[in-house]
Design an enzyme around this catalytic site. Structure first.
Site, mmCIF file in Angstrom:
data_model
loop_
_atom_site.group_PDB
_atom_site.id
_atom_site.type_symbol
_atom_site.label_atom_id
_atom_site.label_comp_id
_atom_site.label_asym_id
_atom_site.label_seq_id
_atom_site.Cartn_x
_atom_site.Cartn_y
_atom_site.Cartn_z
ATOM 1 N N SER A 101 54.530 33.786 69.287
ATOM 2 C CA SER A 101 53.766 34.955 69.538
ATOM 3 C C SER A 101 52.623 34.233 68.918
ATOM 4 O O SER A 101 52.949 33.298 67.325
ATOM 5 C CB SER A 101 53.032 35.509 69.142
ATOM 6 O OG SER A 101 51.623 36.351 69.394
ATOM 7 N N TYR A 126 53.103 43.084 62.694
ATOM 8 C CA TYR A 126 53.727 42.520 63.778
ATOM 9 C C TYR A 126 54.224 40.902 63.483
ATOM 10 O O TYR A 126 54.719 40.353 64.371
ATOM 11 C CB TYR A 126 52.976 42.941 64.790
ATOM 12 C CG TYR A 126 53.118 42.172 65.818
ATOM 13 C CD1 TYR A 126 51.884 41.345 66.952
ATOM 14 C CD2 TYR A 126 54.027 42.414 67.014
ATOM 15 C CE1 TYR A 126 52.280 40.648 67.600
ATOM 16 C CE2 TYR A 126 54.417 41.352 68.012
ATOM 17 C CZ TYR A 126 53.396 40.918 68.097
ATOM 18 O OH TYR A 126 54.512 39.626 69.399
ATOM 19 N N LYS A 130 57.105 38.096 63.505
ATOM 20 C CA LYS A 130 57.105 37.131 63.982
ATOM 21 C C LYS A 130 57.614 36.104 63.273
ATOM 22 O O LYS A 130 58.835 35.077 63.244
ATOM 23 C CB LYS A 130 56.557 36.857 65.658
ATOM 24 C CG LYS A 130 56.100 37.776 66.984
ATOM 25 C CD LYS A 130 57.271 37.506 67.257
ATOM 26 C CE LYS A 130 57.291 39.080 68.319
ATOM 27 N NZ LYS A 130 59.078 39.119 68.735
#
Ligand code: WQD
Length: 315
Positions: A101, A126, A130
């Protein structure tokens, strides 16, 4: 030929019917939680001809990850590590596509964002999963020369497949802009709150690089083909997946009103914690090396999102 593994924690079996209607064939499906190493090992024992992996399986809500950090670290990292420990190399190169992302960049210093832009401290658990996921893959690809990794850094995926057989199915109140817009237009919410109109941008609202989910999907096939056919030794490559164009929240709202023919009820409210001001991708590397660029516009994506919403809301 592909097979699908999913634990259905954030999806549903009806997606398989939609895929079958599009492809006119049934895709083998295995309901497996990648955190369950025994089940995953059994899968690879029974499916001995797996030649590559596109790894999407992760929890992806920024807001939820702040509330449940340990669940996010456990789900997103244990799944990745289990998968990497069980990959069936069989002495051959093994292509691995990782769904990453643009949040790894945080608020980039310069725009458009290039792949060599510095990685900033993650704004959420989150985003950190990544970043850590990419670090695990980079280190492993250095020690395991058979592992060939492409990490795809998504900007803002939106829209639905034009067949309206598959599309975004947010569970509960959507965190993301576009599903909230379409649900508001469908009457599921009274109005959209625009999180801040006092940013240093042309109209005061945040800028993002919105990309049609179909263009995004095609980039994965390009990434897999690139790895299967590539010769050079670089075992870990990252690519930004964006349109290269930034649009503000207000531009998305106005474009939605144009494609839907419906005025959208919205209000300006306070900024959302953790939001960055502006992000849009440099498309040079994905275009030059993967031979990929977006072909669908913001209007195409918002039109598909609205038709998908109408189908699901039976309006
Ligand atoms: C876009 C803009 C909001 C909702 C996140 C993740 C990213 C990726 C995409 C997974 C922002 C504004 C939103 C609303 C609003 N996810 N907004 N009202 O935050 O850019 O990216 O989702 O890979 O990793 O970080 O997307 O759609 O949440 O927000 O004004 O009700 O819309 O402030 O400016 P974001 P988003």
């Amino acid at each position: 030929d592909i097979v699908i593994i999913d634990d259905l924690s954030n999806s549903s079996l009806i997606v398989l019917d939609g895929i079958k209607n599009i492809l006119k064939k049934t895709i083998p499906f295995f309901k497996i939680d990648l955190k369950n190493k025994k089940d995953l090992r059994d899968f690879f024992k029974k499916n001995i001809d797996i030649k590559g992996v596109i790894h999407f399986a992760a929890s992806k809500s920024v807001g939820e990850s702040v509330l449940k950090p340990l669940e996010y670290y456990e789900n997103n990292l244990t799944s990745l590590i289990n998968l990497l420990q069980l990959l069936p190399y069989n002495g051959n190169d093994f292509p691995f596509i990782f769904s990453s992302s643009c949040t790894v960049y945080g608020q980039a210093e310069s725009l458009p964002i290039m792949e060599n832009a510095p990685i900033k401290p993650a704004q959420s658990p989150y985003g950190n999963t990544k970043q850590i996921g990419e670090e695990i893959l980079l280190d492993l690809s250095k020690s395991k020369e058979n592992l060939k990794v492409v990490s795809l850094r998504y900007f803002n995926p939106i829209g639905a497949h034009p067949s309206l057989q598959i599309g975004e199915l947010p569970i509960g109140k959507p965190q993301n802009l576009v599903p909230f817009i379409t649900q508001t237009a469908a009457g599921l919410h009274n109005k959209l709150s625009v999180f801040g109109n006092d940013y240093p941008t042309k109209d005061g609202t945040c800028i993002r690089d919105y990309i049609h989910i179909v263009d995004l999907a095609k980039a994965h096939a390009k990434g897999l083909n690139y790895l299967i056919n590539k010769k050079n030794k670089n075992n870990f490559e990252v690519f930004n997946l964006g349109s290269g164009t930034g649009n503000s929240v207000m531009e998305v709202i106005k474009t939605f009103e144009k494609v839907s023919g419906k005025p959208l009820n919205y209000q300006f409210s306070k900024r959302r914690k953790g939001d960055i001001v502006s992000a849009f991708a440099s498309t040079f590397k994905a275009n030059k090396i993967l031979g990929w660029k977006t072909t669908l516009s913001l209007e195409d994506a918002l039109s598909s999102a609205w038709r998908w919403q109408k189908k699901n809301s039976k309006i």
